[in-house]
Every structure is written in structure tokens, then in C-alpha cells.
Write a protein that holds these residues in place. Structure first.
Motif, PDB file in Angstrom:
ATOM      1  N   ASN A  12       3.235  10.286  22.827  1.00  0.00           N
ATOM      2  CA  ASN A  12       2.405  11.352  23.399  1.00  0.00           C
ATOM      3  C   ASN A  12       1.496  11.904  22.300  1.00  0.00           C
ATOM      4  O   ASN A  12       0.288  12.019  22.455  1.00  0.00           O
ATOM      5  CB  ASN A  12       3.245  12.436  24.080  1.00  0.00           C
ATOM      6  CG  ASN A  12       4.327  13.019  23.172  1.00  0.00           C
ATOM      7  OD1 ASN A  12       4.527  12.574  22.048  1.00  0.00           O
ATOM      8  ND2 ASN A  12       5.032  14.012  23.669  1.00  0.00           N
ATOM      9  N   SER A  13       2.099  12.213  21.148  1.00  0.00           N
ATOM     10  CA  SER A  13       1.350  12.703  19.995  1.00  0.00           C
ATOM     11  C   SER A  13       2.244  12.506  18.774  1.00  0.00           C
ATOM     12  O   SER A  13       3.451  12.786  18.850  1.00  0.00           O
ATOM     13  CB  SER A  13       1.026  14.194  20.218  1.00  0.00           C
ATOM     14  OG  SER A  13       1.078  14.916  19.013  1.00  0.00           O
ATOM     15  N   THR A  14       1.675  12.035  17.688  1.00  0.00           N
ATOM     16  CA  THR A  14       2.513  11.839  16.491  1.00  0.00           C
ATOM     17  C   THR A  14       3.021  13.188  15.971  1.00  0.00           C
ATOM     18  O   THR A  14       4.130  13.278  15.455  1.00  0.00           O
ATOM     19  CB  THR A  14       1.739  11.088  15.381  1.00  0.00           C
ATOM     20  OG1 THR A  14       0.519  11.792  15.121  1.00  0.00           O
ATOM     21  CG2 THR A  14       1.427   9.651  15.789  1.00  0.00           C
ATOM     22  N   ASN A  15       2.209  14.238  16.114  1.00  0.00           N
ATOM     23  CA  ASN A  15       2.687  15.571  15.720  1.00  0.00           C
ATOM     24  C   ASN A  15       3.887  15.978  16.565  1.00  0.00           C
ATOM     25  O   ASN A  15       4.900  16.457  16.055  1.00  0.00           O
ATOM     26  CB  ASN A  15       1.581  16.612  15.911  1.00  0.00           C
ATOM     27  CG  ASN A  15       0.731  16.794  14.669  1.00  0.00           C
ATOM     28  OD1 ASN A  15       0.516  15.850  13.920  1.00  0.00           O
ATOM     29  ND2 ASN A  15       0.237  18.002  14.447  1.00  0.00           N
ATOM     30  N   SER A  38      -1.279  12.173  24.668  1.00  0.00           N
ATOM     31  CA  SER A  38      -1.631  13.605  24.655  1.00  0.00           C
ATOM     32  C   SER A  38      -1.944  14.047  23.239  1.00  0.00           C
ATOM     33  O   SER A  38      -1.311  14.982  22.726  1.00  0.00           O
ATOM     34  CB  SER A  38      -0.479  14.460  25.186  1.00  0.00           C
ATOM     35  OG  SER A  38      -0.064  14.050  26.438  1.00  0.00           O
ATOM     36  N   GLY A  39      -2.902  13.383  22.634  1.00  0.00           N
ATOM     37  CA  GLY A  39      -3.271  13.734  21.262  1.00  0.00           C
ATOM     38  C   GLY A  39      -3.792  15.165  21.197  1.00  0.00           C
ATOM     39  O   GLY A  39      -4.559  15.595  22.058  1.00  0.00           O
ATOM     40  N   LYS A  40      -3.371  15.871  20.170  1.00  0.00           N
ATOM     41  CA  LYS A  40      -3.715  17.296  20.068  1.00  0.00           C
ATOM     42  C   LYS A  40      -4.712  17.551  18.948  1.00  0.00           C
ATOM     43  O   LYS A  40      -4.586  17.009  17.849  1.00  0.00           O
ATOM     44  CB  LYS A  40      -2.457  18.117  19.768  1.00  0.00           C
ATOM     45  CG  LYS A  40      -1.427  18.087  20.874  1.00  0.00           C
ATOM     46  CD  LYS A  40      -0.295  19.048  20.588  1.00  0.00           C
ATOM     47  CE  LYS A  40       0.612  18.547  19.492  1.00  0.00           C
ATOM     48  NZ  LYS A  40       1.799  19.411  19.307  1.00  0.00           N
ATOM     49  N   GLY A  41      -5.694  18.404  19.235  1.00  0.00           N
ATOM     50  CA  GLY A  41      -6.625  18.863  18.209  1.00  0.00           C
ATOM     51  C   GLY A  41      -6.352  20.325  17.894  1.00  0.00           C
ATOM     52  O   GLY A  41      -5.440  20.929  18.466  1.00  0.00           O
ATOM     53  N   ARG A  45      -7.392  22.047  21.626  1.00  0.00           N
ATOM     54  CA  ARG A  45      -8.261  20.980  22.135  1.00  0.00           C
ATOM     55  C   ARG A  45      -7.472  19.678  22.195  1.00  0.00           C
ATOM     56  O   ARG A  45      -6.381  19.574  21.641  1.00  0.00           O
ATOM     57  CB  ARG A  45      -9.485  20.813  21.220  1.00  0.00           C
ATOM     58  CG  ARG A  45     -10.495  21.948  21.372  1.00  0.00           C
ATOM     59  CD  ARG A  45     -11.794  21.627  20.660  1.00  0.00           C
ATOM     60  NE  ARG A  45     -11.643  21.750  19.234  1.00  0.00           N
ATOM     61  CZ  ARG A  45     -12.054  22.810  18.521  1.00  0.00           C
ATOM     62  NH1 ARG A  45     -12.652  23.825  19.110  1.00  0.00           N
ATOM     63  NH2 ARG A  45     -11.888  22.854  17.227  1.00  0.00           N
ATOM     64  N   VAL A  46      -8.034  18.678  22.897  1.00  0.00           N
ATOM     65  CA  VAL A  46      -7.366  17.371  22.910  1.00  0.00           C
ATOM     66  C   VAL A  46      -8.037  16.484  21.866  1.00  0.00           C
ATOM     67  O   VAL A  46      -9.194  16.687  21.508  1.00  0.00           O
ATOM     68  CB  VAL A  46      -7.437  16.681  24.297  1.00  0.00           C
ATOM     69  CG1 VAL A  46      -6.624  17.434  25.317  1.00  0.00           C
ATOM     70  CG2 VAL A  46      -8.870  16.497  24.760  1.00  0.00           C
ATOM     71  N   TRP A  47      -7.254  15.508  21.382  1.00  0.00           N
ATOM     72  CA  TRP A  47      -7.816  14.532  20.430  1.00  0.00           C
ATOM     73  C   TRP A  47      -7.722  13.174  21.097  1.00  0.00           C
ATOM     74  O   TRP A  47      -6.642  12.675  21.341  1.00  0.00           O
ATOM     75  CB  TRP A  47      -7.018  14.536  19.121  1.00  0.00           C
ATOM     76  CG  TRP A  47      -7.611  13.630  18.069  1.00  0.00           C
ATOM     77  CD1 TRP A  47      -7.221  12.362  17.775  1.00  0.00           C
ATOM     78  CD2 TRP A  47      -8.681  13.936  17.168  1.00  0.00           C
ATOM     79  NE1 TRP A  47      -7.994  11.851  16.751  1.00  0.00           N
ATOM     80  CE2 TRP A  47      -8.897  12.798  16.358  1.00  0.00           C
ATOM     81  CE3 TRP A  47      -9.496  15.062  16.973  1.00  0.00           C
ATOM     82  CZ2 TRP A  47      -9.880  12.758  15.369  1.00  0.00           C
ATOM     83  CZ3 TRP A  47     -10.474  15.010  15.991  1.00  0.00           C
ATOM     84  CH2 TRP A  47     -10.658  13.872  15.202  1.00  0.00           C
ATOM     85  N   THR A  48      -8.858  12.611  21.447  1.00  0.00           N
ATOM     86  CA  THR A  48      -8.839  11.311  22.125  1.00  0.00           C
ATOM     87  C   THR A  48      -9.313  10.229  21.164  1.00  0.00           C
ATOM     88  O   THR A  48     -10.221  10.452  20.351  1.00  0.00           O
ATOM     89  CB  THR A  48      -9.749  11.302  23.370  1.00  0.00           C
ATOM     90  OG1 THR A  48     -11.024  11.808  23.004  1.00  0.00           O
ATOM     91  CG2 THR A  48      -9.180  12.134  24.484  1.00  0.00           C
ATOM     92  N   ALA A  49      -8.671   9.054  21.288  1.00  0.00           N
ATOM     93  CA  ALA A  49      -9.021   7.945  20.401  1.00  0.00           C
ATOM     94  C   ALA A  49      -8.635   6.660  21.107  1.00  0.00           C
ATOM     95  O   ALA A  49      -7.520   6.541  21.634  1.00  0.00           O
ATOM     96  CB  ALA A  49      -8.262   8.078  19.078  1.00  0.00           C
TER      97      ALA A  49
END
Ligand code: BTN
Length: 237
Positions: A12-15, A38-41, A45-49
Motif C-alpha cells: 500500500n505504501s512503504t511508509n 496508496s502512496g502518501k505525499g 496528498r497522494v504520491w502516484t508512480a
């Protein structure tokens, strides 16, 4: 001391992975993945890659003595990322306080610190490496290392270099913080620029003078010089 590495095709997110598992994972565990659902900024915000085209990883720190210096983690992280990007691309990077990485006026990497002090800190880093198109909604279109040098980069080599750099810098923070401060001064994206900022819930504008010894940003306006420790700084011109 040595660091540990984990890699997954999808998280979902490495964090979030490190936050959810920090108790059972060892100090200085790096976790990366090909794709985050579900990458997080920063600032919710979201972090998409795109999958497999970018470097997405987080580092877990539990060592109490190192965590005592956590106020330098944003600086040390940005310095490490900047140096490795410059090594691989030959391009000059700039750091937008506190730790966004820019090349040619476009964002190429972001850093998200989370945790619960003094128990643990997670440093999450997303770098646009080989992605060629950014289709999302952006206020300002980002860039990638590929788009800047027109050449693909071996993500694994890049990752190993960056892991080692971060590890060394964090283990010898007393030496590297001075080097990182100097680096920041030479790569300060916001220096002398007009910015908007929020202080005590009020919006202001002012001119960036640099940073102080605690890595607060210094912004001057009619009411004086403000030392801002956190928050969003918006470039006005
Ligand atoms: C930002 O500029 O807003 C920070 C972006 C941080 C993105 C990275 S990608 C790896 C790690 N896992 C996350 O969910 N976020 C960070």
C-alpha cells in the motif's frame, strides 16, 4: 552495524508498511516496492508512480541516539538524494525547503517523514526515475531523471548507492550535518524568492533569506524575519 533490505512487488505504501511493523522489524530496515497502491505525499496528498519505473522506499530508524537528532533528518535525506541524483545525471538539483528535490524548476523527488518519537522514525523517499509521462492532475508537471537526461537509469544500482549514502550520513550525523548544511546553501531553490506562508494560522508573504542552524526557513516581510519550522511554502513568482 549493517542495514537490512526488503523488497515487495506491491505495498500500500512503504511508509505504512514500516509504521505497521516497526516493532518486529530491525533498526535500519529499508523497504522498497515496484508499486504503491496508496502512496502518501506530504500534507495528506497522494504520491502516484508507475509500476517498476521509479524508486519508492522507506527507511526505519529505531536507534535512540540517532533519533535524538531527528530535526536534521529532512536535511540529511534531501542531501543524500540530491548527491546521488547529481552523481547519476550530472544535473544540478535544487532543494525546496524542507526536502523537495527539483531539477530545472520541476519536482523530481519527494520525502515524507513519519513516526513516533522517541520510538521510531520512518524516512520515505519517492524518486521519479524512468517514468516518461505524468498523467495525473498536477499544479506544476513533475519531471523524472529519464526526462532530464534522456537515458534510463538502473534503479537497483541507484537504490544501492542511495541506501549506502543515507546509512553513512545517519550513522555519522555530526560530520554530515555540516556538509549537508553547506550543500543546502548551494542548492537552495527558494533563496531570495517571493513566497506565501502560513504562520499562527495567518497567511503572509515574504522573501526567503535562507535557513537557520535548526533548519527553520527564514522569511522576511514588513513585520520582521520569521523562523518557520514546518508547513507549506508556496512560490509566488
Ligand atoms: C512529497 O513530496 O509529498 C513526499 C512524497 C513521498 C513519497 C514516498 S514514496 C515512498 C514512501 N512511501 C509513501 O507512501 N510515501 C513515500
Amino acid at each position: 552495524m549493517k542495514y537490512k533490505v526488503l523488497h515487495f512487488p506491491i505495498l500500500n505504501s512503504t511508509n505504512s508498511y514500516l509504521k505497521d511493523n516497526y516493532k518486529s522489524l530491525e533498526d535500519f530496515t529499508f523497504v522498497s516496492c515496484d508499486y504503491q497502491s496508496s502512496g502518501k505525499g506530504r500534507n495528506d496528498r497522494v504520491w502516484t508512480a508507475n509500476s517498476g519505473e521509479n524508486l519508492l522506499f522507506s527507511l526505519l530508524i529505531k536507534n535512540k541516539e540517532i533519533i535524538e537528532n531527528y530535526r536534521y533528518f529532512p536535511l540529511i535525506s534531501a542531501f543524500s538524494v540530491g548527491e546521488i541524483i547529481e552523481k547519476y545525471t550530472g544535473k544540478k538539483v535544487e532543494i525546496k525547503w524542507p526536502n523537495d528535490i527539483y531539477i530545472n524548476d520541476k519536482k523530481v523527488a519527494g520525502i515524507l517523514l513519519e513516526g513516533s518519537i522517541p520510538d521510531y522514525v520512518v524516512i520515505g523517499i519517492g524518486i521519479n526515475v524512468n517514468q516518461k509521462k505524468f498523467l495525473g492532475e498536477y499544479r506544476k508537471e513533475p519531471t523524472s531523471l529519464f526526462l532530464e537526461i534522456n537515458k534510463e537509469i538502473d534503479i537497483n544500482n541507484f537504490k544501492q548507492d542511495l541506501y549506502l549514502k543515507l546509512f553513512e550520513c545517519l550513522l555519522s550525523l555530526n560530520i554530515y550535518k555540516d556538509i549537508a548544511f553547506k550543500y543546502f546553501h548551494e542548492h537552495d531553490y527558494l533563496l531570495s524568492k517571493e513566497v506565501g506562508f502560513v504562520f499562527n494560522n495567518v497567511s503572509y508573504r515574504g522573501t526567503v533569506l535562507g535557513i537557520d542552524d535548526d533548519f527553520n526557513i527564514l522569511i522576511e516581510n514588513d513585520s520582521g524575519v520569521h523562523h518557520i519550522s514546518s508547513g507549506e511554502i508556496e512560490l509566488l513568482k
